[in-house]
Motif scaffolding. Structure first.
Motif, short mmCIF file in Angstrom:
data_model
loop_
_atom_site.label_atom_id
_atom_site.label_comp_id
_atom_site.label_asym_id
_atom_site.label_seq_id
_atom_site.Cartn_x
_atom_site.Cartn_y
_atom_site.Cartn_z
N ALA A 45 0.84 -1.20 0.00
CA ALA A 45 0.00 0.00 0.00
C ALA A 45 0.88 1.26 0.00
N ILE A 46 1.96 1.22 0.76
CA ILE A 46 2.90 2.35 0.78
C ILE A 46 3.50 2.56 -0.60
N LEU A 47 3.90 1.49 -1.24
CA LEU A 47 4.49 1.57 -2.57
C LEU A 47 3.50 2.15 -3.59
N VAL A 48 2.27 1.67 -3.58
CA VAL A 48 1.25 2.18 -4.49
C VAL A 48 1.03 3.67 -4.26
N LEU A 49 0.94 4.05 -3.00
CA LEU A 49 0.72 5.45 -2.66
C LEU A 49 1.89 6.33 -3.10
N LYS A 50 3.10 5.87 -2.82
CA LYS A 50 4.29 6.65 -3.21
C LYS A 50 4.39 6.81 -4.72
N ASN A 71 4.65 13.99 15.06
CA ASN A 71 3.87 13.99 16.29
C ASN A 71 2.51 13.34 16.09
N LEU A 72 1.92 13.49 14.91
CA LEU A 72 0.63 12.88 14.65
C LEU A 72 0.72 11.37 14.50
N THR A 73 1.82 10.89 13.94
CA THR A 73 1.91 9.46 13.67
C THR A 73 2.50 8.65 14.81
N GLU A 74 3.21 9.30 15.71
CA GLU A 74 3.77 8.56 16.84
C GLU A 74 2.70 8.42 17.91
N ARG A 75 2.34 7.20 18.18
CA ARG A 75 1.35 6.93 19.21
C ARG A 75 1.95 5.89 20.14
N LYS A 76 2.58 6.36 21.17
CA LYS A 76 3.24 5.45 22.09
C LYS A 76 2.30 5.15 23.25
N ILE A 77 2.04 3.89 23.44
CA ILE A 77 1.20 3.44 24.54
C ILE A 77 2.07 2.53 25.40
N HIS A 97 -9.21 3.31 10.73
CA HIS A 97 -9.57 4.73 10.84
C HIS A 97 -8.57 5.65 10.15
N LEU A 98 -7.94 5.19 9.10
CA LEU A 98 -7.01 6.03 8.35
C LEU A 98 -7.76 7.10 7.57
N ASP A 99 -7.14 8.27 7.46
CA ASP A 99 -7.71 9.39 6.72
C ASP A 99 -7.10 9.41 5.32
N PHE A 100 -7.94 9.19 4.31
CA PHE A 100 -7.47 9.12 2.93
C PHE A 100 -7.45 10.47 2.23
N LEU A 107 0.47 8.36 4.11
CA LEU A 107 1.73 7.68 3.87
C LEU A 107 2.52 7.52 5.17
N ASN A 108 2.57 8.57 5.97
CA ASN A 108 3.28 8.48 7.25
C ASN A 108 2.59 7.57 8.25
N GLU A 109 1.27 7.56 8.25
CA GLU A 109 0.53 6.64 9.12
C GLU A 109 0.81 5.19 8.73
N LEU A 110 0.79 4.92 7.42
CA LEU A 110 1.09 3.56 6.95
C LEU A 110 2.51 3.15 7.31
N ARG A 111 3.45 4.06 7.17
CA ARG A 111 4.83 3.76 7.53
C ARG A 111 4.96 3.45 9.03
N SER A 112 4.27 4.22 9.83
CA SER A 112 4.31 4.00 11.28
C SER A 112 3.75 2.63 11.64
N ASN A 113 2.62 2.27 11.03
CA ASN A 113 2.02 0.96 11.28
C ASN A 113 2.91 -0.16 10.75
N ARG A 114 3.53 0.05 9.60
CA ARG A 114 4.44 -0.94 9.04
C ARG A 114 5.62 -1.19 9.99
N ASP A 115 6.15 -0.14 10.57
CA ASP A 115 7.28 -0.28 11.48
C ASP A 115 6.92 -1.08 12.73
N VAL A 116 5.71 -0.87 13.23
CA VAL A 116 5.26 -1.65 14.38
C VAL A 116 5.14 -3.12 14.00
N LEU A 117 4.57 -3.38 12.83
CA LEU A 117 4.44 -4.76 12.36
C LEU A 117 5.81 -5.41 12.14
N LYS A 118 6.73 -4.63 11.63
CA LYS A 118 8.08 -5.14 11.39
C LYS A 118 8.71 -5.61 12.71
#
Length: 127
Positions: A45-50, A71-77, A97-100, A107-118
């Motif tokens: 999805a990141i690749l398609v978007l980029k 700051n918007l994409t970092e959600r540390k719990i 709940h991503l905002d398209f 793109l930054n939200e997807l990257r943040s989620n990808r990094d958590v999954l990684k």
């Protein structure tokens, strides 16, 4: 690809990632292959978007500075390291709940989620 096709493809990939996270989360299956598939869906999805929005800059996107996006994409719990199920549930919620409307923020939200999954995939692999 026009904007409608790109958004549809990204929606499809995100829904597939959520399905894979549900498979991982259900019935205590904890299959690392499902995590890997969710990771690859988000990466795709990141690749398609980029590729689709590489040189497109809208007025709305221009007003965000890198620091604001970070700051918007970092959600540390705070959570225990062994609490992967909580992290998976949080990921699914963010993906639903991503905002398209703002492609740069998306793109930054997807990257943040990808990094958590990684990190989760690497953790499962080491176990």
């Amino acid at each position: 690809m026009n904007d409608f096709d790109v958004d549809g493809k990204i929606h499809s990939l995100i829904n597939h990632a959520i399905t894979n996270l549900n498979n991982y989360d259900s019935d205590d299956n904890n299959d690392s292959l499902s995590l890997w598939r969710a990771y690859t869906d988000i990466e795709y999805a990141i690749l398609v978007l980029k590729l689709s929005y590489n040189n497109v800059e809208t007025k709305r996107q221009a007003r965000y500075k890198k620091s604001k996006i970070k700051n918007l994409t970092e959600r540390k719990i705070p959570m225990k390291p062994e609490d992967d199920n909580h992290e998976i549930k949080r990921l699914k919620s963010f993906l639903r709940h991503l905002d398209f409307r703002d492609k740069k923020l998306l793109l930054n939200e997807l990257r943040s989620n990808r990094d958590v999954l990684k990190k989760l995939v690497a953790k499962r692999k080491s176990q």
